[in-house]
Write a protein that holds these residues in place. Structure first.
Motif, PDB file in Angstrom:
ATOM      1  N   VAL A 305       0.934  -1.106  -0.026  1.00  0.00           N
ATOM      2  CA  VAL A 305      -0.059   0.089   0.028  1.00  0.00           C
ATOM      3  C   VAL A 305       0.931   1.453  -0.031  1.00  0.00           C
ATOM      4  O   VAL A 305       0.696   2.230  -0.860  1.00  0.00           O
ATOM      5  N   LEU A 309       1.072   4.160  -3.227  1.00  0.00           N
ATOM      6  CA  LEU A 309       0.638   5.474  -2.659  1.00  0.00           C
ATOM      7  C   LEU A 309       1.914   6.343  -2.929  1.00  0.00           C
ATOM      8  O   LEU A 309       1.709   7.491  -3.510  1.00  0.00           O
ATOM      9  N   LEU A 312       2.539   7.057  -6.936  1.00  0.00           N
ATOM     10  CA  LEU A 312       1.603   7.852  -7.112  1.00  0.00           C
ATOM     11  C   LEU A 312       1.864   9.298  -6.663  1.00  0.00           C
ATOM     12  O   LEU A 312       1.796  10.340  -7.466  1.00  0.00           O
ATOM     13  N   LEU A 313       2.140   9.800  -5.357  1.00  0.00           N
ATOM     14  CA  LEU A 313       2.378  10.958  -4.819  1.00  0.00           C
ATOM     15  C   LEU A 313       3.609  11.382  -5.316  1.00  0.00           C
ATOM     16  O   LEU A 313       3.900  12.779  -5.501  1.00  0.00           O
ATOM     17  N   TRP A 315       4.509  11.577  -8.557  1.00  0.00           N
ATOM     18  CA  TRP A 315       4.093  11.909  -9.882  1.00  0.00           C
ATOM     19  C   TRP A 315       4.057  13.338 -10.184  1.00  0.00           C
ATOM     20  O   TRP A 315       3.320  14.135  -9.360  1.00  0.00           O
ATOM     21  N   ASP A 316       4.988  13.877 -10.910  1.00  0.00           N
ATOM     22  CA  ASP A 316       4.773  15.421 -11.038  1.00  0.00           C
ATOM     23  C   ASP A 316       3.466  15.900 -11.694  1.00  0.00           C
ATOM     24  O   ASP A 316       3.503  16.920 -11.507  1.00  0.00           O
ATOM     25  N   GLN A 317       2.857  15.165 -12.255  1.00  0.00           N
ATOM     26  CA  GLN A 317       1.719  15.735 -12.776  1.00  0.00           C
ATOM     27  C   GLN A 317       0.480  15.859 -11.949  1.00  0.00           C
ATOM     28  O   GLN A 317      -0.560  16.665 -12.209  1.00  0.00           O
ATOM     29  N   LEU A 318       0.825  15.374 -10.788  1.00  0.00           N
ATOM     30  CA  LEU A 318      -0.338  15.600  -9.974  1.00  0.00           C
ATOM     31  C   LEU A 318      -0.482  16.548  -9.023  1.00  0.00           C
ATOM     32  O   LEU A 318       0.680  17.149  -8.357  1.00  0.00           O
ATOM     33  N   ARG A 319      -1.643  17.239  -8.993  1.00  0.00           N
ATOM     34  CA  ARG A 319      -1.823  18.393  -8.042  1.00  0.00           C
ATOM     35  C   ARG A 319      -2.105  18.026  -6.518  1.00  0.00           C
ATOM     36  O   ARG A 319      -2.809  17.015  -6.571  1.00  0.00           O
ATOM     37  N   LEU A 393       6.112   6.898   3.793  1.00  0.00           N
ATOM     38  CA  LEU A 393       6.922   8.001   4.198  1.00  0.00           C
ATOM     39  C   LEU A 393       8.493   7.454   3.975  1.00  0.00           C
ATOM     40  O   LEU A 393       9.236   7.949   3.269  1.00  0.00           O
ATOM     41  N   LEU A 394       8.672   6.123   4.262  1.00  0.00           N
ATOM     42  CA  LEU A 394       9.970   5.614   3.775  1.00  0.00           C
ATOM     43  C   LEU A 394      10.205   5.547   2.377  1.00  0.00           C
ATOM     44  O   LEU A 394      11.282   6.283   1.832  1.00  0.00           O
ATOM     45  N   GLU A 408      13.147   9.222 -17.639  1.00  0.00           N
ATOM     46  CA  GLU A 408      13.277  10.123 -19.191  1.00  0.00           C
ATOM     47  C   GLU A 408      13.414   8.953 -19.859  1.00  0.00           C
ATOM     48  O   GLU A 408      12.979   8.793 -21.141  1.00  0.00           O
ATOM     49  N   ALA A 411      10.753   6.719 -20.626  1.00  0.00           N
ATOM     50  CA  ALA A 411       9.652   7.116 -21.578  1.00  0.00           C
ATOM     51  C   ALA A 411      10.172   7.301 -23.104  1.00  0.00           C
ATOM     52  O   ALA A 411       9.536   6.711 -23.876  1.00  0.00           O
ATOM     53  N   VAL A 412      11.633   7.686 -23.256  1.00  0.00           N
ATOM     54  CA  VAL A 412      11.792   7.515 -24.641  1.00  0.00           C
ATOM     55  C   VAL A 412      11.650   6.217 -25.366  1.00  0.00           C
ATOM     56  O   VAL A 412      11.364   5.896 -26.606  1.00  0.00           O
ATOM     57  N   PRO A 417       3.780   3.257 -16.988  1.00  0.00           N
ATOM     58  CA  PRO A 417       3.980   3.365 -15.502  1.00  0.00           C
ATOM     59  C   PRO A 417       4.245   2.109 -14.841  1.00  0.00           C
ATOM     60  O   PRO A 417       4.835   2.019 -14.046  1.00  0.00           O
TER      61      PRO A 417
ATOM     62  N   ARG B  13      -4.305  11.158 -15.090  1.00  0.00           N
ATOM     63  CA  ARG B  13      -4.199  12.134 -13.770  1.00  0.00           C
ATOM     64  C   ARG B  13      -5.517  11.905 -13.220  1.00  0.00           C
ATOM     65  O   ARG B  13      -5.793  11.888 -11.891  1.00  0.00           O
ATOM     66  N   HIS B  17      -6.325  10.628  -9.445  1.00  0.00           N
ATOM     67  CA  HIS B  17      -7.108  11.638  -8.313  1.00  0.00           C
ATOM     68  C   HIS B  17      -8.338  11.104  -7.681  1.00  0.00           C
ATOM     69  O   HIS B  17      -8.321  10.608  -6.717  1.00  0.00           O
ATOM     70  N   THR B 290      12.424   7.745  11.002  1.00  0.00           N
ATOM     71  CA  THR B 290      13.018   6.859   9.758  1.00  0.00           C
ATOM     72  C   THR B 290      14.168   6.461   9.669  1.00  0.00           C
ATOM     73  O   THR B 290      14.682   5.467   9.228  1.00  0.00           O
TER      74      THR B 290
END
Lengths: 519, 296
Positions: A305, A309, A312-313, A315-319, A393-394, A408, A411-412, A417, B13, B17, B290
């Motif tokens: 889990v 998470l 996901l967090l 991921w630079d596209q996420l606000r 957190l770890l 990068e 992706a090339v 993902p 995205r 969310h 940690t």
């Protein structure tokens, strides 16, 4: 790094500042007082026959004195208090537990042999012959005791102050009739009970009467008589009790053990019991397996889990990452003893929210607390809730350290993902994560609070001779043997605790090696 | 910002969310539920998330004020929650201060001085820190039982025993503070010592003022750990008025008489300050946790 004057072997100069000199003397005074206090404790424990504790405090006081007087040990003064704390409250208990595991220390074998002897010697029995009925007659603020036997013997005491609860001997006189006043009721007798119990009434013919019931006095005799060869003679049952130092009990001629006993060394019997006695071995092995399964699954679930998470967090596209992050580590911030109890209420079979929701959605009401497998699943669910934020957190920390150009490049080359997750992220973080996972495993291996507060180890294993439950971990099993129910078998608990110590020591050594701690 | 963007990024995205929102609501649900239950009438869990019959009964009882129901019956508080909270705070403050003092001085020696046995001591601390206190409970119980015969305030059922016993957990904090001290350049202290300061003065007047942030973190960490300590308190404390919150709180949910509503109010009352403190300090606390070990 630098060296002090002391470690260079230079003499210490006399300080020019008056306050500093006074502080030095004050420190010396404090140390002296501490050493004296500790030596007093050593003496007290020694006189009480508790050599383990006497030794502990002798060691503590001695090292305190040495460290704070020898100038070459200047650096050690700084670490002494912490090391002493560790020694007294972590290492000493470890050694002491190891020691107890070779004894039969338990609720029946608790006191020292001397105290057992004292306790037996203070036992009394009601001699054959007449018991007297008691009545209290007020006389001003004072009270007269009036005794009457079925055979018609009558005695009366002088007026006594029953507010005085000291033990005392009182003479009583023969009389023909009860005093003229009206006798006090039961309530007054109950109130005066403590004082009455301390009274020894001596009749004119010299026999001694003691309180035998709420409204009775009877001739009471000491039950045991100490003999010179160390045996006790039982006056009431006319038998001889011999102290048996292999089992720690006084034993009568017919083999009956007299409780209480005292702790004695029983060698490896606690350990052999764990591995041979079927009533203990069965539950022990079952709990042992469950403990491993519980700890491993917890680590796997929380890591899964937390890892997903974290990816996901990152991921630079996420606000809105900050909000998600704060909400996601909430289970970590709420004190565990509160959140575990919240779940205990929620999973309640009859009134809990969980069963209400399951009932309306699927029409099932699982028995979370009475079915062993449901109870185990519940523990895993709750523990995953409690534990994933730590893994999150770890993982977040470790993923941040992965260079971006790897993704990068992926992706090339057309990596999605999932490819990134399993081919880049996971292999790169698993190595630094391993020692922390072992620590988490060890922590959950000994996750006492969760078990104690959520299930208490229940439902019980049938046919176990010690308190053992299907959801018990080894630690909670140990705790229950030591502190719950009637048995209180400290010796057996200490033996199991020693086994767990060995396991934990193995894990932490492995951990130390893997994490390559630099000292 | 990544240079190469896949075409479907918008969909992904949105999916991320949605997944996160679902997961977060699942996680936060129990906590919201408890807040809601604390404002609800009655001691049962049933009802909607937004209370239908709003009532302050449980809160009043949790704060120790007897509550008069509309029908005239007066309900007395079932347990002394505020007293338990006070006990917890008292024990936690004293033991954190002691731990901080011990950990700081030894961390100083470990970071700055050479002496015999330094490496084995540090390693030993890391190993012993992993041993759970639950396993030594029999020994600790015996220790305090015997100590209590000679020193009254260290016996069973005293807060003194609980405070002193918590000193065994000092190893983790030594490592945390030591790491911070090592990140501070020692030349300042050396300069002071060249000017005639003693080792102690260099520590007290140069290094300590520079390390206040880490000392705060260790204090909060030790405080939170002490508040949550359960096994030792459950064995060492007996009387109801001596209990700490961690031991006392479970009495609300006894098997036969579950006071769900009263528990909820007490839980929010006592849990909220700790949670908020933790969230405010999370940045530093998490660094320490940690680095060293696992939350207890």
């Amino acid at each position: 790094m630098y060296t002090t004057n002391a470690s260079r072997g230079l003499p210490r100069h006399r300080s020019r500042h008056l306050t500093e000199r006074y502080t030095r003397w004050a420190m010396r005074g404090v140390i002296a007082v501490l050493v004296i206090a500790l030596l007093w404790l050593v003496l007290a424990f020694h006189l009480n026959g508790q050599w383990m504790f006497a030794l502990l405090f002798l060691l503590l006081g001695g090292s305190l004195g040495v460290v704070f007087t020898k100038r070459s040990l200047m650096s050690h003064r700084y670490i002494f208090p912490a090391v002493a704390g560790l020694g007294v409250f972590v290492i000493f208990p470890l050694i002491y537990t190891f020691g107890i595991s070779f004894s039969n220390y338990s609720s029946t074998n608790l006191l020292s042999e001397e105290r057992v002897r004292d306790q037996l010697m203070s036992q009394t029995y009601q001699a054959e012959g007449n018991a007297f009925d008691l009545a209290l007659y007020p006389e001003g603020d004072l009270v007269r005791l009036y005794l009457e036997s079925p055979q018609g013997q009558r005695f009366v005491s002088s007026p006594l102050n029953l507010a005085n609860q000291e033990n005392r001997q009182i003479g009583v006189q023969a009389t023909d009739a009860p005093p003229a006043q009206e006798a006090l009721g039961m309530r007054a007798v109950i109130q005066a009970r403590d004082a009455l119990q301390g009274l020894r009434l001596v009749t004119p013919d010299g026999s001694e009467l003691r309180m035998a019931g709420l409204r009775q006095f009877a001739p009471m005799l000491d039950r045991y008589e100490a003999r010179e060869d160390g045996t006790l003679y039982d006056r009431r049952d006319d038998r001889v009790l011999t102290p048996d130092h292999t089992i720690g009990f006084f034993v009568a001629d017919d083999g009956q053990r007299i409780t209480p006993g005292w702790p004695v060394n029983v060698g490896f019997s606690n350990y052999t019991q764990i591995f041979t006695d079927p009533d203990i071995r069965g539950p022990f092995m079952q709990i042992f397996v469950w403990t491993f399964v519980f700890a491993s699954l917890t680590v796997v679930f929380t890591l899964a889990v937390g890892f997903v998470l974290a990816s996901l967090l990152q991921w630079d596209q996420l606000r809105g990452k900050a909000i998600y992050r704060t909400l996601l580590i909430l289970p970590y911030a709420v004190p565990a003893f509160i959140s575990i109890l919240i779940f205990k209420g929620m999973f309640n079979q009859h009134f809990g929210e969980v069963n209400m929701i399951l009932d309306t959605l699927f029409g099932v009401r699982p028995e979370w607390f009475t079915d062993p497998w449901m109870a185990r699943s519940m523990l895993l669910i709750v523990n995953t809730w409690l534990g994933y934020p730590y893994m999150l957190l770890l993982c977040m920390g470790l993923i941040q350290a992965i260079p971006q150009d790897l993704y990068e490049a992926s992706a090339v080359d057309g990596g999605g993902p999932l490819t990134n997750l399993f081919k880049i992220t996971l292999p790169l973080i698993i190595k630094p994560l391993t020692p922390l996972l072992i620590a988490a495993f060890a922590f959950n291996f000994n996750n006492f609070v969760l078990i104690a507060l959520l299930t208490g180890g229940n439902p019980d294993i049938l046919g176990a001779s010690t308190p053992a439950g299907t959801t018990d971990l080894l630690v909670s099993y140990t705790y229950r043997i030591a502190f719950q129910d009637a048995g209180q078998n400290f010796g057996l608990a200490a033996a199991i605790a020693t086994l767990i110590f060995l396991l934990v020591a193995g894990m932490s050594l492995l951990n130390l090696r893997l994490s390559k701690v630099k000292v | 910002m990544a240079m190469v963007q896949p075409r479907s990024v918008g969909v992904r995205r949105l999916g991320a969310h949605l997944a996160l929102i679902c997961f977060v609501s699942l996680i936060v649900f129990p906590l919201l539920l408890v807040i809601s239950i604390s404002f609800r009438e009655g001691n049962f869990a049933t009802g909607s998330l937004i209370p239908e019959n709003f009532s302050l009964e449980h809160w009043s009882l949790a704060l120790g004020i007897p509550w008069e129901r509309p029908d005239g019956t007066v309900v007395q508080p079932p347990f002394p929650v505020l007293l338990w909270l006070w006990n917890s705070i008292k024990v936690a403050v004293v033991s954190s201060v002691l731990i901080l003092m011990l950990a700081t001085t030894s961390a100083y020696a470990f970071a700055r001085m050479h002496f015999k046995g330094k490496a084995p001591l540090l390693k030993g601390m890391l190993i012993f820190q992993m041993f759970p206190a639950v396993l030594s409970l029999v020994a600790l119980y015996a220790l305090f039982d015997r100590l209590g015969q000679f020193v009254g305030w260290l016996g069973i059922n005293t807060h003194g025993a609980l405070i002193v016993a918590s000193l065994g957990a000092v190893a983790l904090h030594i490592w945390t503070i030591k790491g911070y001290f090592e990140s501070i350049d020692g030349s300042l202290e050396e300069a002071a010592m060249v000017d005639g300061a003693s080792t102690w003065q260099a520590f007290r007047y140069i290094l300590l003022p520079l390390s206040i942030p880490i000392l705060m973190v260790v204090f909060i960490l030790a405080f939170v750990m002490s508040i949550m300590e359960y096994p030792m308190a459950s064995v060492l404390l007996v009387d109801e008025h001596k209990l700490t919150l961690a031991v006392g709180a479970q009495q609300y949910l006894a098997d036969h008489n579950q006071r769900w509503g009263n528990f909820a109010a007490a839980a929010v009352l006592s849990g909220l300050p700790i949670t908020v403190a933790f969230l405010i300090c999370q940045r530093w606390i998490i660094g320490g946790l940690t680095a060293g070990g696992v939350k207890g």
